[in-house]
Design a protein around this motif. Structure first.
Motif, PDB file in Angstrom:
ATOM      1  N   THR A 163      -5.535  -6.650  -2.694  1.00  0.00           N
ATOM      2  CA  THR A 163      -6.724  -5.819  -1.869  1.00  0.00           C
ATOM      3  C   THR A 163      -6.744  -5.845  -0.374  1.00  0.00           C
ATOM      4  O   THR A 163      -6.870  -4.907   0.177  1.00  0.00           O
ATOM      5  N   ILE A 164      -6.357  -7.036  -0.039  1.00  0.00           N
ATOM      6  CA  ILE A 164      -5.829  -7.204   1.406  1.00  0.00           C
ATOM      7  C   ILE A 164      -4.704  -6.099   1.914  1.00  0.00           C
ATOM      8  O   ILE A 164      -4.859  -5.120   2.881  1.00  0.00           O
ATOM      9  N   GLU A 165      -3.695  -5.828   0.903  1.00  0.00           N
ATOM     10  CA  GLU A 165      -2.870  -4.655   1.028  1.00  0.00           C
ATOM     11  C   GLU A 165      -3.442  -3.296   1.109  1.00  0.00           C
ATOM     12  O   GLU A 165      -2.765  -2.532   1.877  1.00  0.00           O
ATOM     13  N   LEU A 166      -4.121  -3.123   0.257  1.00  0.00           N
ATOM     14  CA  LEU A 166      -4.658  -1.821  -0.050  1.00  0.00           C
ATOM     15  C   LEU A 166      -5.420  -1.307   1.015  1.00  0.00           C
ATOM     16  O   LEU A 166      -5.294  -0.313   1.806  1.00  0.00           O
ATOM     17  N   ILE A 167      -6.426  -2.553   1.684  1.00  0.00           N
ATOM     18  CA  ILE A 167      -7.155  -1.910   2.681  1.00  0.00           C
ATOM     19  C   ILE A 167      -6.504  -1.829   4.073  1.00  0.00           C
ATOM     20  O   ILE A 167      -6.888  -0.897   4.853  1.00  0.00           O
ATOM     21  N   ASN A 168      -5.400  -2.311   4.163  1.00  0.00           N
ATOM     22  CA  ASN A 168      -4.504  -2.142   5.291  1.00  0.00           C
ATOM     23  C   ASN A 168      -3.358  -1.003   5.159  1.00  0.00           C
ATOM     24  O   ASN A 168      -2.627  -0.665   6.033  1.00  0.00           O
ATOM     25  N   GLY A 169      -3.588  -0.381   4.086  1.00  0.00           N
ATOM     26  CA  GLY A 169      -2.782   1.034   3.797  1.00  0.00           C
ATOM     27  C   GLY A 169      -1.410   0.514   3.563  1.00  0.00           C
ATOM     28  O   GLY A 169      -0.199   1.472   3.844  1.00  0.00           O
TER      29      GLY A 169
END
Length: 234
Positions: free
Chosen positions: A228-234
């Motif tokens: 989730t954190i990786e996706l939010i940060n692109g």
């Protein structure tokens, strides 16, 4: 592609530990062979073996292929070790592949595992880093009591989240976390956190979050949080 790890670097000379020496020998490398090397700190090298024996291996840097800067945020995942250690090792592997910077095993009221072998877990991280062509090795901290961990984060600059099953559910992690911010996400044991553990975390500015409607295993919750954190940060 065979990739090797060297943490001891002096000038343009790389020195390998016993584990990597065995890998070099098993793969039948010899002096003057060129190899690919990462240092776990963002650098990728082409190096030439200048010495290889059962107890020592040295290589000289021929070329630094890349030197990668760390991403602009730091993800620290604290997680209660699972009763079945294979599940924790699976989490470490997948979290490294996706992208995590720091991991702390935590000891909670409902923890079913109270000991871990850090040396074994560090090998899992190292193998996953090389397998996924990463250049940063996640930092692995010792097993820490949850109360101690929470108190140690008093001066942390960023967002602090604790994932637990509440009624009604808390806001989703992706609704709480702001892109680009340093973040700590705490994942509890199979029996979840005790209410007073969550209360302590909240008192220290940890925000309760949800990872979705499904009831997740500890290791799955850890992977979901990292992804989730990786996706939010692109």
């Amino acid at each position: 592609m065979n990739i090797f790890f060297a943490s001891n670097i002096v000038g343009d000379v790389l020195e390998f530990d016993e584990e990597e020496i065995r890998h070099l020998q098993v793969l039948r490398y010899s002096r003057e062979d060129q190899i690919q090397v990462v240092d776990g700190k963002g650098n990728w090298y082409v190096a030439e073996l200048v010495e290889l024996s059962k107890k020592r291996a040295l290589a000289r840097v021929v070329e630094r292929i890349s030197s990668t800067q760390r991403k602009p945020y730091h993800l620290h995942l604290a997680i209660a070790p699972t009763k079945n250690i294979d599940r924790l090792e699976w989490f470490l592997e997948k979290a490294t592949e996706i992208g995590v910077d720091e991991i702390t095993p935590i000891l909670c009221r409902n923890s079913e595992r109270t000991q871990v072998r850090l040396d074994r877990l560090e090998k899992i991280l190292l193998s996953a880093m090389k397998q996924s062509l990463k250049v940063f090795l996640p930092k692995l901290n010792p097993l820490t009591p949850l109360k101690t961990f929470i108190q140690e984060q008093e001066k942390f600059v960023g967002q602090k989240c604790i994932a637990w099953i509440s009624d009604p559910p808390g806001k989703l992690l992706q609704q709480t976390y702001n892109s680009g911010q340093n973040v700590i996400v705490v994942i509890g044991p199979e029996g979840d956190f005790a209410p007073d553990e969550v209360e302590l975390a909240v008192q220290h500015q940890f925000v309760p979050v949800s990872l979705g409607q499904s009831r997740l295993r500890t290791e799955t919750a850890g992977v979901v949080a990292v992804h989730t954190i990786e996706l939010i940060n692109g």
